[in-house]
Design a protein around this motif. Structure first.
Motif, PDB file in Angstrom:
ATOM      1  N   SER A 410       3.813  -5.183   8.335  1.00  0.00           N
ATOM      2  CA  SER A 410       4.211  -3.779   8.435  1.00  0.00           C
ATOM      3  C   SER A 410       3.630  -3.233   9.725  1.00  0.00           C
ATOM      4  O   SER A 410       2.813  -3.886  10.372  1.00  0.00           O
ATOM      5  CB  SER A 410       3.700  -2.970   7.235  1.00  0.00           C
ATOM      6  N   PRO A 531      11.451   1.134   6.570  1.00  0.00           N
ATOM      7  CA  PRO A 531      10.669   0.323   5.623  1.00  0.00           C
ATOM      8  C   PRO A 531       9.509  -0.439   6.254  1.00  0.00           C
ATOM      9  O   PRO A 531       8.548  -0.776   5.564  1.00  0.00           O
ATOM     10  CB  PRO A 531      11.714  -0.652   5.065  1.00  0.00           C
ATOM     11  N   PHE A 534       4.246   1.722   7.807  1.00  0.00           N
ATOM     12  CA  PHE A 534       3.325   1.988   6.693  1.00  0.00           C
ATOM     13  C   PHE A 534       1.947   2.299   7.255  1.00  0.00           C
ATOM     14  O   PHE A 534       1.373   1.504   8.003  1.00  0.00           O
ATOM     15  CB  PHE A 534       3.245   0.772   5.762  1.00  0.00           C
ATOM     16  N   GLU A 542      -0.635  -1.323  -4.970  1.00  0.00           N
ATOM     17  CA  GLU A 542       0.484  -0.400  -4.885  1.00  0.00           C
ATOM     18  C   GLU A 542       1.355  -0.717  -3.662  1.00  0.00           C
ATOM     19  O   GLU A 542       2.589  -0.645  -3.729  1.00  0.00           O
ATOM     20  CB  GLU A 542      -0.015   1.058  -4.795  1.00  0.00           C
ATOM     21  N   TRP A 543       0.698  -1.077  -2.546  1.00  0.00           N
ATOM     22  CA  TRP A 543       1.462  -1.414  -1.340  1.00  0.00           C
ATOM     23  C   TRP A 543       2.275  -2.695  -1.546  1.00  0.00           C
ATOM     24  O   TRP A 543       3.422  -2.780  -1.103  1.00  0.00           O
ATOM     25  CB  TRP A 543       0.550  -1.559  -0.130  1.00  0.00           C
ATOM     26  N   ALA A 545       3.616  -3.748  -4.262  1.00  0.00           N
ATOM     27  CA  ALA A 545       4.791  -3.379  -5.054  1.00  0.00           C
ATOM     28  C   ALA A 545       5.774  -2.565  -4.218  1.00  0.00           C
ATOM     29  O   ALA A 545       6.996  -2.783  -4.274  1.00  0.00           O
ATOM     30  CB  ALA A 545       4.357  -2.585  -6.285  1.00  0.00           C
ATOM     31  N   GLU A 546       5.243  -1.647  -3.411  1.00  0.00           N
ATOM     32  CA  GLU A 546       6.094  -0.813  -2.565  1.00  0.00           C
ATOM     33  C   GLU A 546       6.807  -1.658  -1.502  1.00  0.00           C
ATOM     34  O   GLU A 546       7.993  -1.459  -1.223  1.00  0.00           O
ATOM     35  CB  GLU A 546       5.243   0.270  -1.886  1.00  0.00           C
ATOM     36  N   ARG A 549       9.724  -3.337  -2.952  1.00  0.00           N
ATOM     37  CA  ARG A 549      10.831  -2.398  -3.133  1.00  0.00           C
ATOM     38  C   ARG A 549      11.551  -2.132  -1.805  1.00  0.00           C
ATOM     39  O   ARG A 549      12.758  -1.905  -1.767  1.00  0.00           O
ATOM     40  CB  ARG A 549      10.331  -1.078  -3.722  1.00  0.00           C
ATOM     41  N   ARG A 550      10.772  -2.166  -0.713  1.00  0.00           N
ATOM     42  CA  ARG A 550      11.360  -1.916   0.603  1.00  0.00           C
ATOM     43  C   ARG A 550      12.116  -3.124   1.149  1.00  0.00           C
ATOM     44  O   ARG A 550      12.749  -3.041   2.209  1.00  0.00           O
ATOM     45  CB  ARG A 550      10.255  -1.548   1.604  1.00  0.00           C
ATOM     46  N   CYS A 554       7.324 -10.645   0.887  1.00  0.00           N
ATOM     47  CA  CYS A 554       6.034 -10.592   0.178  1.00  0.00           C
ATOM     48  C   CYS A 554       5.590 -11.968  -0.304  1.00  0.00           C
ATOM     49  O   CYS A 554       4.648 -12.072  -1.097  1.00  0.00           O
ATOM     50  CB  CYS A 554       6.121  -9.633  -1.005  1.00  0.00           C
TER      51      CYS A 554
END
Length: 729
Positions: A410, A531, A534, A542-543, A545-546, A549-550, A554
């Motif tokens: 990111s 996306p 960050f 949390e990141w 998971a985020e 989603r983006r 991962c």
């Protein structure tokens, strides 16, 4: 062996700084003393030859063989005046190191004697055995020929008695077998693409250069302690070892006073680096005990990569002179910071403009935003590939822990630049471009010079952060060749700039004015690439998971991450930019998978040997002493008193039995798992098997060994402990 530990500890405590001979001249006087730079070229080459060689270096002109002999003669004369007796083609195979074969300046004179000779043919090209280097099946023993060819853009240099000639390394059939060849192609691609985009803002730009400034982190360990740790010796990291009671929790090592032995090493290293033309500038203590950093002034990317490879070799050599061993492994010690090699990357024009720097006018800032946004788009579109470019069995231990960036790519931009991009996204093109009579177009883009003194917190969890006038690629590992990440980044940016120019030109072709067309495309890119931006905590669950989603990559399995090189988008990108073909990419992935397997395999073997030859025998010996003590207590006290007085010893005896039993059982299981994995013919599947089954066993076994280290009598423990490795300097 147990006495060896205490002997080397005692010797390390008594070690004194080595006296360093400091040159009488100023650093500026002996800088590049051993480099055949332009000053030396001008002195030792005929003027016409010098001018043609400079044209080759600056403009990529073809190197004619008819001048090679004259260049070689000038080089030889200069090198022999420095005491050189040999020459070598110095190249960077897919081993993460360098390779060299030394030949003497010697030929028969035809009269029974010999003469010093070095021809243009020997300078320009040689034929190493390509099958003996990692090649992914491109070369076999029965078709082994490969070529090393001189890279005139990186100056030759003298180390000890050898003239070193930086070269590319390719197969007989033309495929690259090294890092330099595709890097040069990627730099050429980004140069061409960036020049075309620069012409929107300044038609005088003829060349764009990619710059790189690396920050080399490393550990120093006393060589006696190093020798007494077979795991460090054979794998570069400690496969066992309980954390010391004190490690880095007091934060007292970072930027602290440099220990005197280390300062002497640094001084010696800097002098030799400067003599080799490496512009080292910064040295300091890093966060972990016995961890340090070295950084130069930024240079042209190809030269910077060569200098980093050279400095790592030089560090190993100088460290031994000072009684140290340098550890370049990304995670040599568990529980403290690992070592990275931040790559500070930027682009600059031949007109003196840094393209990642804000300007003084709205038009200049539009140019700045153009290159920043296109870089973000390239990183977004190829985030999985960029992760693959810096991933390895060793760097996987570092990423996501103790201030290293996470294994998710990111980009951190900081408050001010984020605000600028958000403003552009939220405004319409008409709002951003306002006609203002005779003054032409006025751009409603906020002035950005304050970014140069941006007080936004540094986000150390960001793998690809904007830091004022450059992007800092922080995920690169300390042991890696910078070229791997730079090939992927420069090629991705080159592809993206071509796409950008095509889209802008299409709008202009439909009647849109140039500036509105640029802004319209940038606004689209800002939205599409969001996306990848960050600014939060990259360590948090949390990141993760985020990020998923983006749609960011991962994946955490190293062998699977390498698949990104062979995705349709990656192959298209590398082939469209002319950097690598599908065949070359497939071969490199074979090498990556095979290397991963071998590294885990070696670690498993070393751990098994240490368990059976050190850990279990020592633990059993201590356990036997405790058992003997319990039996003797029974002869002195009643059964009830013995049970009470020996309760602690009995508990320790049980714990040792439980730990050693687990260790032996799982070492046997690990051997069986290796046998199963070794039968897998496909390199990718074999690497996945090693990652999924064998690598986890290393940590499971380590846990129980580290527990034994806390239990067993310190006088009996054979291997130097973390407190000795990290705090004796």
């Amino acid at each position: 062996m147990s006495t060896l530990r205490f002997r080397v500890v005692e010797k390390a405590f008594q070690a004194k700084p080595v006296e360093v001979a400091v040159p009488a001249e100023r650093p500026s006087d002996y800088f590049a003393k051993y480099v055949f730079n332009r000053e030396k070229m001008f002195k030792y080459l005929p003027t016409a030859v010098y001018n043609r060689l400079v044209d080759v270096m600056d403009h990529g002109a073809t190197l004619d063989r008819d001048i090679a002999d004259e260049v070689a003669q000038g080089m030889k004369k200069w090198a022999m005046e420095l005491g050189a007796t040999h020459y070598t083609h110095w190249f960077q195979p897919l081993t993460e190191g360098t390779a060299e074969k030394h030949d003497a300046f010697v030929e028969h004179d035809g009269k029974g004697g010999m003469m010093e000779e070095f021809s243009g043919k020997l300078l320009v090209q040689q034929e190493p055995d390509a099958s003996s280097f990692p090649n992914g099946g491109i070369r076999n023993t029965f078709e082994a020929r490969g070529y090393s060819a001189w890279d005139p853009s990186s100056p030759v240099f003298v180390v000890d008695d050898t003239l070193c000639i930086p070269t590319v390394f390719i197969a007989y059939t033309g495929e690259s077998l090294d890092y330099k060849a595709p890097l040069l192609k990627a730099l050429r691609a980004v140069d061409k693409a960036a020049v075309d985009v620069c012409h929107y803002f300044n038609p005088d730009v003829k060349k764009v250069v990619a710059y790189l400034g690396w920050e080399q982190e490393y550990f120093l360990v006393d060589e006696g302690l190093y020798a007494a740790r077979p795991d460090l010796l054979l794998t570069g990291r400690t496969l066992m070892g309980h954390e010391a009671s004190k490690n880095q929790q007091l934060e007292d090592h970072y930027f602290g006073a440099i220990p005197t032995r280390v300062a002497a090493f640094m001084k010696d290293l800097e002098i030799q680096a400067l003599e080799l033309g490496i512009p080292v500038k910064t040295r300091h203590n890093e966060v972990a005990p016995n961890q340090f950093e070295l950084a130069p002034i930024f240079e042209e990317c190809n030269l910077a990569v060569d200098h980093n490879m050279l400095i790592m070799s030089l560090m190993r050599k100088v460290a031994r002179t000072h009684g140290f061993r340098v550890l370049l492994h990304e995670k040599p010690f568990k529980g403290v910071n690992g070592s990275g090699k931040h790559n500070n990357w930027s682009l600059g024009t031949d007109t003196g403009v840094l393209l990642m720097s804000p300007g003084k006018t709205p038009e200049e800032n539009l140019r700045f935003i153009t290159f920043v946004v296109n870089t973000l788009m390239a990183v977004y579109r190829h985030n999985g590939l960029l992760k693959a470019s810096i991933m390895s069995a060793t760097n996987a231990h570092r990423l996501g822990a103790n201030e290293a960036p996470p294994a998710i790519i990111s980009s951190f931009l900081g408050t001010q630049l984020s605000r600028v991009l958000d403003h552009m996204e939220e405004s319409s093109t008409d709002e951003l471009v306002v006609l203002s009579g005779k003054h032409g177009m006025k751009l409603d883009i906020p002035q950005i010079p304050e970014l140069l003194i941006d007080n936004t917190d540094r986000n150390r969890t960001s793998p690809f952060a904007f830091t004022g006038n450059r992007f800092e690629f922080r995920a690169v590992g300390s042991e890696a060749n910078c070229a791997s990440g730079m090939i992927a980044l420069n090629a991705a940016v080159a592809e993206q700039l071509v796409i950008f120019k095509n889209e802008v030109d299409e709008l202009i072709g439909k009647g849109e004015a140039k500036i509105p067309a640029i802004i319209q495309v940038l606004r689209k890119y800002i939205k599409l690439s969001k996306p990848i931006r960050f600014d939060g905590n990259g360590y948090s669950d949390e990141w993760k998971a985020e990020a998923k989603r983006r749609g960011l990559d991962c994946e955490t399995s190293v062998p699977v991450i390498f698949d990104n090189y062979l995705s349709p988008d990656s192959i298209k990108m590398f082939e469209s930019t002319g950097v690598m073909t599908r065949k070359e990419l497939e071969a490199r992935n074979e090498v990556k998978w095979e290397t991963y397997t071998k590294k885990i395999q070696i670690e498993a073997r070393v751990l098994g040997d240490l368990v059976m030859n050190h850990i279990v025998p020592v633990a059993t010996e201590y356990q036997t002493k405790l058992i003997d003590n319990v039996y003797k207590m029974r002869g002195l006290f009643s059964e009830e008193e013995t049970r009470k007085l020996s309760a602690e010893n009995l508990a320790i005896i049980r714990k040792i039995a439980e730990h050693t039993s687990y260790i032996k059982e799982h070492v046997d299981s690990m051997i069986d798992a290796r046998k199963v994995a070794n039968k897998i013919a496909d390199e990718r599947e074999k690497a996945v098997a090693y990652h999924d089954t064998i690598a986890p066993m290393l940590e499971q076994i380590r846990y129980h060994i580290d527990k034994l280290e806390l239990i067993v009598d310190d006088q009996m423990w054979t291997l130097p402990k973390y407190r000795e490795l990290l705090f004796i300097r």
